[in-house]
Motif scaffolding. Structure first.
Motif, PDB file in Angstrom:
ATOM      1  N   MET A   1      47.196  48.414  22.615  1.00  0.00           N
ATOM      2  CA  MET A   1      45.972  48.329  23.423  1.00  0.00           C
ATOM      3  C   MET A   1      44.856  47.735  22.558  1.00  0.00           C
ATOM      4  SD  MET A   1      43.946  51.384  25.382  1.00  0.00           S
ATOM      5  CE  MET A   1      45.418  51.968  26.188  1.00  0.00           C
ATOM      6  N   SER A   2      44.803  46.398  22.470  1.00  0.00           N
ATOM      7  CA  SER A   2      43.899  45.757  21.537  1.00  0.00           C
ATOM      8  C   SER A   2      42.739  45.018  22.184  1.00  0.00           C
ATOM      9  CB  SER A   2      44.671  44.785  20.637  1.00  0.00           C
ATOM     10  OG  SER A   2      45.331  43.816  21.441  1.00  0.00           O
ATOM     11  N   SER A   3      42.814  44.768  23.501  1.00  0.00           N
ATOM     12  CA  SER A   3      41.735  44.012  24.130  1.00  0.00           C
ATOM     13  C   SER A   3      40.492  44.864  24.284  1.00  0.00           C
ATOM     14  CB  SER A   3      42.173  43.475  25.491  1.00  0.00           C
ATOM     15  OG  SER A   3      42.115  44.481  26.477  1.00  0.00           O
ATOM     16  N   LEU A   4      39.348  44.197  24.248  1.00  0.00           N
ATOM     17  CA  LEU A   4      38.060  44.885  24.350  1.00  0.00           C
ATOM     18  C   LEU A   4      37.947  45.671  25.650  1.00  0.00           C
ATOM     19  CD1 LEU A   4      35.263  45.088  22.877  1.00  0.00           C
ATOM     20  CD2 LEU A   4      34.518  43.248  24.388  1.00  0.00           C
ATOM     21  N   ALA A   5      38.306  45.055  26.753  1.00  0.00           N
ATOM     22  CA  ALA A   5      38.168  45.700  28.063  1.00  0.00           C
ATOM     23  C   ALA A   5      39.042  46.940  28.164  1.00  0.00           C
ATOM     24  CB  ALA A   5      38.534  44.702  29.166  1.00  0.00           C
ATOM     25  N   GLU A   6      40.270  46.855  27.644  1.00  0.00           N
ATOM     26  CA  GLU A   6      41.185  48.000  27.699  1.00  0.00           C
ATOM     27  C   GLU A   6      40.671  49.160  26.845  1.00  0.00           C
ATOM     28  OE1 GLU A   6      45.663  46.368  28.446  1.00  0.00           O
ATOM     29  OE2 GLU A   6      44.777  45.943  26.486  1.00  0.00           O
ATOM     30  N   ARG A   7      40.147  48.826  25.681  1.00  0.00           N
ATOM     31  CA  ARG A   7      39.605  49.886  24.815  1.00  0.00           C
ATOM     32  C   ARG A   7      38.421  50.575  25.485  1.00  0.00           C
ATOM     33  NH1 ARG A   7      39.791  46.037  20.760  1.00  0.00           N
ATOM     34  NH2 ARG A   7      37.510  46.059  20.575  1.00  0.00           N
ATOM     35  N   VAL A  24      37.379  59.218  14.721  1.00  0.00           N
ATOM     36  CA  VAL A  24      38.671  59.323  14.021  1.00  0.00           C
ATOM     37  C   VAL A  24      39.829  59.409  15.012  1.00  0.00           C
ATOM     38  CG1 VAL A  24      40.054  60.740  12.450  1.00  0.00           C
ATOM     39  CG2 VAL A  24      37.612  60.395  12.000  1.00  0.00           C
ATOM     40  N   ASP A  25      39.644  60.216  16.061  1.00  0.00           N
ATOM     41  CA  ASP A  25      40.694  60.346  17.079  1.00  0.00           C
ATOM     42  C   ASP A  25      40.935  59.022  17.792  1.00  0.00           C
ATOM     43  OD1 ASP A  25      40.928  63.005  16.457  1.00  0.00           O
ATOM     44  OD2 ASP A  25      39.686  63.704  18.130  1.00  0.00           O
ATOM     45  N   GLU A  29      44.407  56.833  18.189  1.00  0.00           N
ATOM     46  CA  GLU A  29      44.960  56.627  19.526  1.00  0.00           C
ATOM     47  C   GLU A  29      45.023  55.151  19.914  1.00  0.00           C
ATOM     48  OE1 GLU A  29      42.460  59.072  21.935  1.00  0.00           O
ATOM     49  OE2 GLU A  29      43.062  60.921  20.928  1.00  0.00           O
ATOM     50  N   LEU A  30      44.016  54.375  19.489  1.00  0.00           N
ATOM     51  CA  LEU A  30      43.954  52.966  19.874  1.00  0.00           C
ATOM     52  C   LEU A  30      44.479  52.036  18.783  1.00  0.00           C
ATOM     53  CD1 LEU A  30      40.443  52.995  21.599  1.00  0.00           C
ATOM     54  CD2 LEU A  30      42.670  52.947  22.703  1.00  0.00           C
ATOM     55  N   LYS A  31      44.777  52.627  17.600  1.00  0.00           N
ATOM     56  CA  LYS A  31      45.336  51.863  16.470  1.00  0.00           C
ATOM     57  C   LYS A  31      44.433  50.698  16.063  1.00  0.00           C
ATOM     58  CE  LYS A  31      50.168  53.072  17.390  1.00  0.00           C
ATOM     59  NZ  LYS A  31      49.838  54.154  18.340  1.00  0.00           N
ATOM     60  N   VAL A  32      43.154  51.027  15.912  1.00  0.00           N
ATOM     61  CA  VAL A  32      42.176  50.051  15.426  1.00  0.00           C
ATOM     62  C   VAL A  32      41.314  50.732  14.360  1.00  0.00           C
ATOM     63  CG1 VAL A  32      42.094  48.676  17.537  1.00  0.00           C
ATOM     64  CG2 VAL A  32      40.569  50.654  17.285  1.00  0.00           C
ATOM     65  N   SER A  33      40.502  49.956  13.663  1.00  0.00           N
ATOM     66  CA  SER A  33      39.684  50.494  12.576  1.00  0.00           C
ATOM     67  C   SER A  33      38.455  51.225  13.105  1.00  0.00           C
ATOM     68  CB  SER A  33      39.231  49.361  11.654  1.00  0.00           C
ATOM     69  OG  SER A  33      38.294  48.531  12.321  1.00  0.00           O
ATOM     70  N   SER A  34      37.841  52.028  12.238  1.00  0.00           N
ATOM     71  CA  SER A  34      36.618  52.738  12.617  1.00  0.00           C
ATOM     72  C   SER A  34      35.473  51.760  12.861  1.00  0.00           C
ATOM     73  CB  SER A  34      36.230  53.732  11.520  1.00  0.00           C
ATOM     74  OG  SER A  34      35.988  53.077  10.296  1.00  0.00           O
TER      75      SER A  34
END
Length: 254
Positions: A1-7, A24-25, A29-34
Motif C-alpha cells: 500500500m504505497s500510493s498517497l491516496a491509499e495511505r 510508529v504503528d 502497518e503501511l511499510k513506509v518511513s516515519s
C-alpha cells in the motif's frame, strides 16, 4: 500500500475507528518511513481532516479552553451523573477522601449517601456547599486564591494545608487525558494543587466523560501511570481502554 491516496484513506479510516493513531504503528502497518507518515499527517491536517499531536494524530481538536463551571455543568450531564453514582459506590464508611474541582466531581458529591460518616477535603466551594447538608460528613475546605471559572481555590496556601493530611482516595476531575502527555487542566496553579492532592492520597480515581480523551490543557497534572482508576462513559474507544489498562490503570465504563 504505497500510493498517497491509499495511505490517506487507510489513516482516516483507522482514525475514525480508534480516535487516535500512532506514527510508529502506521509505519509498521503501511511499510513506509516515519518521514513519509509525518508528511501524510501534515497534508491531512492542512485539509482539516485531523489534528497532529506529538507522536501521532487525533480526529478532535486536542487543545482545551477554560470554561465556566456553569457552562461545563450542562455538557454531558447524564454521563457525569452516571459516573458520579458509580464513583460514590467506592466510598466506604469512615473514609477520608479528597474531592478536587470540576463538574464531574460535583456530580459525584451529589451522589454520596447523606448519612455516611466521612471526612472530605475539597478545593471546590460548590462541593463543600453540597456536602454541608450531610450531617455525618466533616468537610475541610481548603483556602487560597479563588479561581472563578471553577469556583475552587488554588495556590501555595492550599498546597501547604494538604501537607498535614493523608487520605484513602482522591476523586479527580480533568480537562484532558492524552495517552502520551498525561492528565491536564487549563490552569497551571490548579494543576500544581492537583499534583499535591495525588501525593497525599493512597489511590487516585479520575472521573471524566469520554470527550476529555485525546485533549490537552495548558497545565499538566501527572502522567497516566500515576493514577489508579478511571471512571468514564461508553464513548471511550476500545483502543484507549486497552492503552490505559496496559499502563496499569483500571477502567470502569458506565
Amino acid at each position: 500500500m504505497s500510493s498517497l491516496a491509499e495511505r490517506h484513506q487507510y489513516i482516516i479510516k483507522k482514525l475514525q475507528k480508534e480516535q487516535y493513531i500512532n506514527v510508529v504503528d502506521l509505519c509498521a502497518e503501511l511499510k513506509v518511513s516515519s518521514v513519509t507518515i509525518r508528511k501524510d499527517l501534515k497534508l491531512l491536517e492542512d485539509k482539516n481532516l485531523l489534528f497532529k499531536i506529538h507522536g501521532g494524530a487525533t480526529l478532535s481538536n486536542p487543545y482545551t479552553v477554560d470554561r465556566s463551571v456553569n457552562e461545563k455543568e450542562k455538557l454531558q450531564s447524564n454521563e457525569k451523573s452516571s459516573i458520579g453514582q458509580v464513583a460514590a459506590d467506592l466510598v466506604k464508611e469512615n473514609d477520608s477522601i479528597i474531592i478536587a474541582s470540576g463538574t464531574s466531581v460535583l456530580a459525584f458529591a451529589r451522589c454520596l449517601p447523606v448519612n455516611l460518616n466521612l471526612t472530605v477535603i475539597t478545593s471546590a466551594l460548590n462541593v463543600a456547599m453540597e456536602l454541608s447538608r450531610h450531617p455525618n460528613t466533616e468537610v475541610i475546605q481548603l483556602g487560597g486564591m479563588m479561581r472563578k471559572s471553577s469556583t475552587s481555590v488554588m495556590g501555595p496556601y492550599s498546597e501547604n494545608i494538604l501537607k498535614d493530611f493523608f487520605c484513602n482516595k482522591l476523586f479527580l476531575g480533568v480537562d484532558g487525558i492524552d495517552l502520551e502527555f498525561g492528565l491536564t487542566t487549563t490552569n497551571m496553579m490548579e494543576a500544581h494543587l492537583n499534583r499535591q492532592m495525588i501525593s497525599v492520597s493512597q489511590k487516585t480515581i479520575v472521573l471524566t466523560d469520554s470527550t476529555k480523551f485525546g485533549k490537552r490543557g495548558f497545565g499538566k497534572i501527572c502522567n497516566i501511570d500515576e493514577i489508579d482508576h478511571v471512571i468514564t462513559d461508553k464513548g471511550i474507544s476500545d483502543h484507549t481502554v486497552k492503552q490505559l489498562e496496559s499502563m496499569g490503570v483500571k477502567v470502569t465504563i458506565v
